[in-house]
Motif scaffolding. Sequence first.
Motif, short mmCIF file in Angstrom:
data_model
loop_
_atom_site.label_atom_id
_atom_site.label_comp_id
_atom_site.label_asym_id
_atom_site.label_seq_id
_atom_site.Cartn_x
_atom_site.Cartn_y
_atom_site.Cartn_z
N GLY A 23 2.96 6.09 -5.93
CA GLY A 23 2.84 6.26 -7.36
C GLY A 23 1.61 7.01 -7.80
O GLY A 23 1.38 7.18 -8.98
N GLN A 24 0.79 7.48 -6.90
CA GLN A 24 -0.47 8.12 -7.27
C GLN A 24 -0.34 9.62 -7.52
O GLN A 24 -1.26 10.22 -8.04
N THR A 25 0.76 10.21 -7.11
CA THR A 25 0.94 11.65 -7.29
C THR A 25 2.37 11.95 -7.77
O THR A 25 3.28 11.15 -7.61
N GLU A 60 -4.35 10.25 -17.86
CA GLU A 60 -3.06 10.04 -17.22
C GLU A 60 -2.18 11.27 -17.40
O GLU A 60 -2.17 11.90 -18.46
N THR A 73 0.83 -1.22 0.00
CA THR A 73 0.00 0.00 0.00
C THR A 73 0.85 1.25 0.00
O THR A 73 0.49 2.25 -0.61
N PHE A 79 2.15 1.58 -3.56
CA PHE A 79 1.02 1.93 -4.42
C PHE A 79 0.66 3.40 -4.25
O PHE A 79 0.45 4.12 -5.21
N SER A 80 0.60 3.88 -3.02
CA SER A 80 0.20 5.27 -2.78
C SER A 80 1.26 6.25 -3.25
O SER A 80 0.95 7.36 -3.64
N GLN A 134 -2.05 14.83 -9.44
CA GLN A 134 -2.53 13.46 -9.50
C GLN A 134 -1.98 12.81 -10.77
O GLN A 134 -1.99 13.43 -11.83
N ASN A 135 -1.51 11.57 -10.66
CA ASN A 135 -1.03 10.87 -11.85
C ASN A 135 -2.18 10.45 -12.76
O ASN A 135 -1.99 10.27 -13.95
N TYR A 136 -3.36 10.30 -12.16
CA TYR A 136 -4.57 9.97 -12.93
C TYR A 136 -5.71 10.84 -12.44
O TYR A 136 -5.85 11.08 -11.25
N LYS A 151 -10.72 8.12 -17.85
CA LYS A 151 -9.50 8.12 -17.04
C LYS A 151 -8.38 8.77 -17.85
O LYS A 151 -8.07 8.36 -18.96
#
Length: 184
Positions: free
Chosen positions: A19-21, A41, A13, A16-17, A30-32, A39
């Motif tokens: 890579g989100q920003t 990117e 986690t 994962f988190s 935000q990356n997405y 969606k």
Amino acid sequence: MKTIFIFTFTVFTTLFSLGQTTEISNVTLQNYINVHGKKMELNGAGVRTKYFLPMYVSSLYLQDKSSNPNDVLYNVKHKVVQLDIISDFVTKERIEETVKEGFEYFRNSLEIDDEINMFLSVFKDEVVNGDKFQFVAEDTLCRIIKNNNELLVIDNINFQKALFSIWLGNKPINDELKDEMLGK
């Protein structure tokens, strides 16, 4: 066994988190993002400077990444340019001046003066450090959003191409920023 599971879950986690920003000049991007069910990117981003002063972070979101400016301008139907204001030197007058400068190349050839004037009306209120503008292209529409509030929708593909050309066109506002937004 339970400890191994908790450790593995925590590591997963955390990774994962992370890579989100993406952070650029103290702006967290935000990356997405999700735009009307699509969606998008983060394709690339950079800092717009003027007279060696950072003005805003400009980022480009696409459904599928691309480093080809012509493809992005003329073939990609859904795209977002986001401007995050990072300076107190950015005012409504300076933004208006910059936008007019960017449109000058297109003013005579595309007959989009009415659309440009409508667009400039978005900057009638003060622009302050921390404001976020999003220019969202959807087919022929261009949605203008400030701080998550939709202010204007312009249905003109020529205007949309001219607006996005300010950052991605043959005569962009800044060549280095263009390359950064294209992920080069």
